[in-house]
Design a protein around this motif. Structure first.
Motif, mmCIF file in Angstrom:
data_model
loop_
_atom_site.group_PDB
_atom_site.id
_atom_site.type_symbol
_atom_site.label_atom_id
_atom_site.label_comp_id
_atom_site.label_asym_id
_atom_site.label_seq_id
_atom_site.Cartn_x
_atom_site.Cartn_y
_atom_site.Cartn_z
ATOM 1 N N LYS A 57 -0.407 0.548 3.337
ATOM 2 C CA LYS A 57 -0.089 0.895 1.948
ATOM 3 C C LYS A 57 -0.235 2.397 1.704
ATOM 4 O O LYS A 57 0.567 2.986 0.973
ATOM 5 C CB LYS A 57 -0.951 0.082 0.984
ATOM 6 C CG LYS A 57 -0.526 -1.379 0.987
ATOM 7 C CD LYS A 57 -1.168 -2.213 -0.092
ATOM 8 C CE LYS A 57 -0.480 -3.583 -0.123
ATOM 9 N NZ LYS A 57 -1.072 -4.487 -1.091
ATOM 10 N N ALA A 60 2.780 3.969 3.279
ATOM 11 C CA ALA A 60 3.949 3.703 2.450
ATOM 12 C C ALA A 60 4.048 4.697 1.300
ATOM 13 O O ALA A 60 5.138 5.162 0.958
ATOM 14 C CB ALA A 60 3.890 2.276 1.914
ATOM 15 N N ASP A 78 8.510 0.835 1.963
ATOM 16 C CA ASP A 78 7.761 -0.408 1.801
ATOM 17 C C ASP A 78 6.655 -0.455 2.851
ATOM 18 O O ASP A 78 6.914 -0.172 4.026
ATOM 19 C CB ASP A 78 8.733 -1.581 1.986
ATOM 20 C CG ASP A 78 8.103 -2.918 1.605
ATOM 21 O OD1 ASP A 78 7.123 -3.315 2.263
ATOM 22 O OD2 ASP A 78 8.594 -3.550 0.664
ATOM 23 N N TYR A 79 5.464 -0.826 2.436
ATOM 24 C CA TYR A 79 4.340 -0.825 3.378
ATOM 25 C C TYR A 79 4.536 -1.765 4.563
ATOM 26 O O TYR A 79 3.970 -1.566 5.627
ATOM 27 C CB TYR A 79 3.013 -1.146 2.649
ATOM 28 C CG TYR A 79 2.805 -2.612 2.320
ATOM 29 C CD1 TYR A 79 2.114 -3.436 3.217
ATOM 30 C CD2 TYR A 79 3.263 -3.161 1.142
ATOM 31 C CE1 TYR A 79 1.912 -4.779 2.925
ATOM 32 C CE2 TYR A 79 3.069 -4.502 0.844
ATOM 33 C CZ TYR A 79 2.396 -5.308 1.750
ATOM 34 O OH TYR A 79 2.191 -6.629 1.466
ATOM 35 N N ARG A 80 5.376 -2.783 4.374
ATOM 36 C CA ARG A 80 5.560 -3.779 5.446
ATOM 37 C C ARG A 80 6.234 -3.194 6.685
ATOM 38 O O ARG A 80 6.134 -3.787 7.751
ATOM 39 C CB ARG A 80 6.351 -4.972 4.932
ATOM 40 C CG ARG A 80 5.488 -5.845 4.019
ATOM 41 C CD ARG A 80 6.299 -6.894 3.294
ATOM 42 N NE ARG A 80 7.244 -6.263 2.374
ATOM 43 C CZ ARG A 80 7.789 -6.861 1.319
ATOM 44 N NH1 ARG A 80 7.515 -8.118 1.061
ATOM 45 N NH2 ARG A 80 8.625 -6.224 0.542
#
Length: 65
Positions: free
Chosen positions: A51, A54, A60-62
């Motif tokens: 995060k 990101a 997006d952190y993913r």
């Protein structure tokens, strides 16, 4: 993503931003040595760090998991 993919994404994102490991580690509030271990896949990224990454790279952190 696997550990290797996470490590690769961190390194590629940093290089695309023309940022040194020292600079990124500073922004993340961690020692440069830890970042080096993350980029070589020796240390996991984890959700909290993903995060932070990101926010730095505005993605997006993913992508880092």
């Amino acid at each position: 993503a696997s550990g290797g993919e996470s490590a690769h994404m961190v390194r590629v994102s940093r290089e695309m931003a023309e940022m040194t490991q020292v600079k990124l580690a500073d922004l993340l509030g961690m020692p440069q040595a830890n970042l080096s271990q993350i980029e070589t896949g020796k240390r996991p990224v984890g959700k909290g760090l993903a995060k932070k990454l990101a926010k730095v790279f505005k993605v997006d952190y993913r992508v880092f998991l």
